[in-house]
Motif scaffolding. Sequence first.
Motif, PDB file in Angstrom:
ATOM      1  N   THR A  32      41.128  41.867  45.591  1.00  8.44           N
ATOM      2  CA  THR A  32      42.225  42.056  44.645  1.00  8.44           C
ATOM      3  C   THR A  32      41.962  43.160  43.628  1.00  8.44           C
ATOM      4  O   THR A  32      42.897  43.677  43.031  1.00  8.44           O
ATOM      5  N   ALA A  33      40.688  43.542  43.442  1.00  5.30           N
ATOM      6  CA  ALA A  33      40.365  44.603  42.483  1.00  5.30           C
ATOM      7  C   ALA A  33      40.182  45.945  43.177  1.00  5.30           C
ATOM      8  O   ALA A  33      39.694  46.893  42.570  1.00  5.30           O
ATOM      9  N   GLY A  34      40.579  46.029  44.450  1.00  3.00           N
ATOM     10  CA  GLY A  34      40.297  47.258  45.181  1.00  3.00           C
ATOM     11  C   GLY A  34      41.461  47.828  45.953  1.00  3.00           C
ATOM     12  O   GLY A  34      42.482  47.174  46.182  1.00  3.00           O
ATOM     13  N   LEU A  35      41.260  49.067  46.346  1.00  2.00           N
ATOM     14  CA  LEU A  35      42.226  49.805  47.150  1.00  2.00           C
ATOM     15  C   LEU A  35      41.606  50.155  48.490  1.00  2.00           C
ATOM     16  O   LEU A  35      40.410  50.425  48.582  1.00  2.00           O
ATOM     17  N   GLY A  53      36.399  51.843  50.157  1.00  2.00           N
ATOM     18  CA  GLY A  53      36.992  50.943  49.181  1.00  2.00           C
ATOM     19  C   GLY A  53      36.901  51.571  47.801  1.00  2.00           C
ATOM     20  O   GLY A  53      35.855  52.080  47.418  1.00  2.00           O
ATOM     21  N   LEU A  54      37.995  51.568  47.082  1.00  2.00           N
ATOM     22  CA  LEU A  54      38.024  52.148  45.737  1.00  2.00           C
ATOM     23  C   LEU A  54      38.367  51.064  44.728  1.00  2.00           C
ATOM     24  O   LEU A  54      39.192  50.194  44.999  1.00  2.00           O
ATOM     25  N   ASP A  55      37.730  51.147  43.563  1.00  2.00           N
ATOM     26  CA  ASP A  55      38.094  50.289  42.448  1.00  2.00           C
ATOM     27  C   ASP A  55      38.190  51.174  41.203  1.00  2.00           C
ATOM     28  O   ASP A  55      37.978  52.389  41.267  1.00  2.00           O
ATOM     29  N   VAL A  56      38.518  50.571  40.083  1.00  2.00           N
ATOM     30  CA  VAL A  56      38.697  51.337  38.846  1.00  2.00           C
ATOM     31  C   VAL A  56      37.411  52.088  38.485  1.00  2.00           C
ATOM     32  O   VAL A  56      37.457  53.248  38.073  1.00  2.00           O
ATOM     33  N   HIS A 135      49.588  54.764  38.944  1.00  2.00           N
ATOM     34  CA  HIS A 135      50.350  53.949  39.896  1.00  2.00           C
ATOM     35  C   HIS A 135      49.588  52.688  40.327  1.00  2.00           C
ATOM     36  O   HIS A 135      50.145  51.596  40.332  1.00  2.00           O
ATOM     37  N   TRP A 136      48.330  52.850  40.729  1.00  2.00           N
ATOM     38  CA  TRP A 136      47.610  51.760  41.382  1.00  2.00           C
ATOM     39  C   TRP A 136      46.847  50.838  40.447  1.00  2.00           C
ATOM     40  O   TRP A 136      46.769  49.632  40.696  1.00  2.00           O
ATOM     41  N   VAL A 137      46.256  51.341  39.382  1.00  2.00           N
ATOM     42  CA  VAL A 137      45.372  50.511  38.542  1.00  2.00           C
ATOM     43  C   VAL A 137      46.101  49.306  37.935  1.00  2.00           C
ATOM     44  O   VAL A 137      45.542  48.206  37.910  1.00  2.00           O
ATOM     45  N   PRO A 138      47.340  49.445  37.457  1.00  3.26           N
ATOM     46  CA  PRO A 138      48.014  48.253  36.902  1.00  3.26           C
ATOM     47  C   PRO A 138      48.198  47.122  37.922  1.00  3.26           C
ATOM     48  O   PRO A 138      48.343  45.959  37.534  1.00  3.26           O
ATOM     49  N   MET A 139      48.120  47.414  39.212  1.00  3.69           N
ATOM     50  CA  MET A 139      48.293  46.391  40.251  1.00  3.69           C
ATOM     51  C   MET A 139      46.992  45.666  40.591  1.00  3.69           C
ATOM     52  O   MET A 139      47.012  44.657  41.286  1.00  3.69           O
ATOM     53  N   LEU A 140      45.875  46.215  40.126  1.00  6.81           N
ATOM     54  CA  LEU A 140      44.580  45.647  40.483  1.00  6.81           C
ATOM     55  C   LEU A 140      44.151  44.608  39.458  1.00  6.81           C
ATOM     56  O   LEU A 140      44.397  44.752  38.270  1.00  6.81           O
TER      57      LEU A 140
END
Length: 142
Positions: A32-35, A53-56, A135-140
């Motif tokens: 859930t904390a990753g892309l 895998g990417l995270d903040v 775009h993506w960080v608020p969803m993690l």
Amino acid sequence: MGDGVPRELISLADDEGNSVAVNVHGRNPRWTAGLDAEIVVKTPFVSGRIHLGLDVGRLKKWADTLDRLDAGEDAAWMKMSRGPSIVVQLTGERDCPEVAVEDVSGSMVTVRVPLVPPDDWIADHRRRLRLVMDHWVPMLSG
């Protein structure tokens, strides 16, 4: 992908057909904390891709890497973590910038791609990073 979602975090390419890209595919369904993302290498000689895998934290480290490159220093991104890493040498073996994609912990393969990015490539990549983060960080979560 004409959906307006920022997908290209990194896009380094030249007129010779050499490129290294990091493409974001979306949220990781198991983390859930990753892309989910991938590194894509294309040259007239060799092409390949590897999952990433990417995270903040990794996105923030890419910002730090861009700062080092902007200061005229060679820099590595994700070098000390498991999985693939990207190393940018501003003056490589062929007297031009060189991007190395290393997968030491997995396939044990390193691919070096000489390329000459446009003059504004660091500013362009800061813009790309900002779009991806916005775009993506608020969803993690996590």
